[in-house]
Design an enzyme around this catalytic site. Structure first.
Site, PDB file in Angstrom:
ATOM      1  N   ALA A  45       6.068  -1.343 -18.086  1.00 26.98           N
ATOM      2  CA  ALA A  45       6.521  -2.672 -19.437  1.00 26.98           C
ATOM      3  C   ALA A  45       5.549  -3.988 -17.883  1.00 26.98           C
ATOM      4  O   ALA A  45       6.188  -4.984 -18.297  1.00 26.98           O
ATOM      5  CB  ALA A  45       7.706  -2.380 -17.903  1.00 26.98           C
ATOM      6  N   GLU A  46       5.425  -3.659 -16.825  1.00 27.02           N
ATOM      7  CA  GLU A  46       4.511  -5.150 -16.747  1.00 27.02           C
ATOM      8  C   GLU A  46       3.926  -4.808 -15.145  1.00 27.02           C
ATOM      9  O   GLU A  46       4.303  -3.652 -14.115  1.00 27.02           O
ATOM     10  CB  GLU A  46       5.786  -6.394 -15.907  1.00 27.02           C
ATOM     11  CG  GLU A  46       5.793  -7.014 -17.224  1.00 27.02           C
ATOM     12  CD  GLU A  46       7.019  -6.475 -17.568  1.00 27.02           C
ATOM     13  OE1 GLU A  46       7.129  -7.511 -19.281  1.00 27.02           O
ATOM     14  OE2 GLU A  46       8.615  -6.366 -17.154  1.00 27.02           O
ATOM     15  N   THR A  47       2.574  -5.749 -15.302  1.00 32.55           N
ATOM     16  CA  THR A  47       2.324  -5.593 -14.415  1.00 32.55           C
ATOM     17  C   THR A  47       1.914  -7.215 -13.876  1.00 32.55           C
ATOM     18  O   THR A  47       1.993  -7.687 -14.624  1.00 32.55           O
ATOM     19  CB  THR A  47       0.303  -5.462 -14.564  1.00 32.55           C
ATOM     20  OG1 THR A  47       0.227  -3.542 -14.785  1.00 32.55           O
ATOM     21  CG2 THR A  47      -0.619  -5.428 -13.496  1.00 32.55           C
ATOM     22  N   HIS A  73      12.154  -7.838 -12.422  1.00 35.74           N
ATOM     23  CA  HIS A  73      11.327  -6.788 -11.767  1.00 35.74           C
ATOM     24  C   HIS A  73      10.083  -6.814 -10.951  1.00 35.74           C
ATOM     25  O   HIS A  73       9.689  -6.223  -9.828  1.00 35.74           O
ATOM     26  CB  HIS A  73      11.622  -5.453 -12.153  1.00 35.74           C
ATOM     27  CG  HIS A  73      10.936  -5.080 -12.865  1.00 35.74           C
ATOM     28  ND1 HIS A  73      10.586  -5.379 -13.829  1.00 35.74           N
ATOM     29  CD2 HIS A  73       9.793  -4.174 -12.692  1.00 35.74           C
ATOM     30  CE1 HIS A  73       9.702  -4.880 -14.866  1.00 35.74           C
ATOM     31  NE2 HIS A  73       8.966  -4.077 -13.857  1.00 35.74           N
TER      32      HIS A  73
END
Length: 261
Positions: A45-47, A73
């Site tokens: 979802a995210e880096t 997060h």
């Protein structure tokens, strides 16, 4: 070029739960196209990338498709790496971000994010929203994200959204929320436009959820569950125009990646 990479499960008390984020500390910024390529390769979802030291860092977040302005997060995961490995003598750090300064501090075994509140404004429940979620919410509210309020936890858990229709709505993402059975409220978060059909646990969504539920329930401290497949637990507090969001982190992976010079 070799770069360190960590994968942290945020808002989780055990591995394989919460929301996994890839954390990539940098000595200096790389081209935006390289940052986006790394995020796409990680396919989480995210880096998150950060540059700095001495308790002050510049932070940026990327989904597999785009850079975003705020991510809870992955900020929690970054704090885990800094306070756990890079600067373990510190008790708090500050990230400079597209959404302003973000403070993170230790609180026992939890890390606490200090984020800007994003109170929503009431709006109408559109036919497009009901069709996208496959169920009609009782209320709809808009901040960065469109928030759909349902009568109970079972309704939120039972949603089976049409992601193409969700992506067609005029909003970054859709939050579905309801009163919780064992918590103050529950939520789910859908952001197919950003390459995230359903996010396991979404800290930034609570910048909108917490002001709404604090007003509705008449209390500032709230216990929240995100009822995705992986699930996540958040301990929140509304403090004036800020939202405190606390949770646990679990380290899953530590290694290096190789990219072209």
């Amino acid at each position: 070029m070799r770069l360190p990479l960590y994968q942290i499960d945020a808002f989780a008390s055990r591995v394989f739960s919460g929301n996994p984020a890839a954390v990539c500390p940098l000595g200096e910024w790389l081209p935006d196209a390289t940052l986006q390529a790394i995020a796409a390769e990680n396919n989480l979802a995210e880096t998150v990338f950060f540059v700095g030291g001495g308790g002050r860092y510049r932070i940026r977040w990327f989904t597999p498709l785009q850079e975003i302005d705020l991510c809870g997060h992955a900020t929690l995961a970054s704090a885990d790496v800094i306070l756990g490995s890079l600067e373990p003598s510190l008790g708090e750090i500050v990230f400079d971000s597209a959404s302003g300064p973000l403070r993170v501090e230790r609180e026992g075994e939890r890390l606490v994010l200090d984020f800007p509140a994003r109170p929503p404004a009431r709006t109408g429940v559109s036919e497009a929203l009901a069709a996208a979620l496959g169920a009609r919410p009782q209320e709809a509210w808009q901040a960065r994200d469109l928030m759909a309020v349902f009568p109970d936890e079972a309704a939120v858990r039972g949603l089976a959204p049409d992601m193409a229709k969700v992506a067609g709505l005029d909003t970054f993402a859709v939050i579905a929320t309801a009163p919780g059975r064992s918590s103050d409220f529950v939520s789910r978060f859908f952001a197919p436009r950003a390459g995230i059909p359903e996010d396991p646990v979404t800290g930034s969504a609570h910048c909108t959820l917490v002001p709404y539920w604090a007003s509705r329930l008449g209390k500032a401290k709230l216990h929240a569950l995100q009822v995705s497949l992986r699930g996540g637990e958040l301990f929140c507090e509304l403090r004036d125009d800020r939202v405190l969001i606390a949770g646990h982190t679990v380290r899953y992976l530590e290694g290096t990646i190789e990219i072209p010079d």
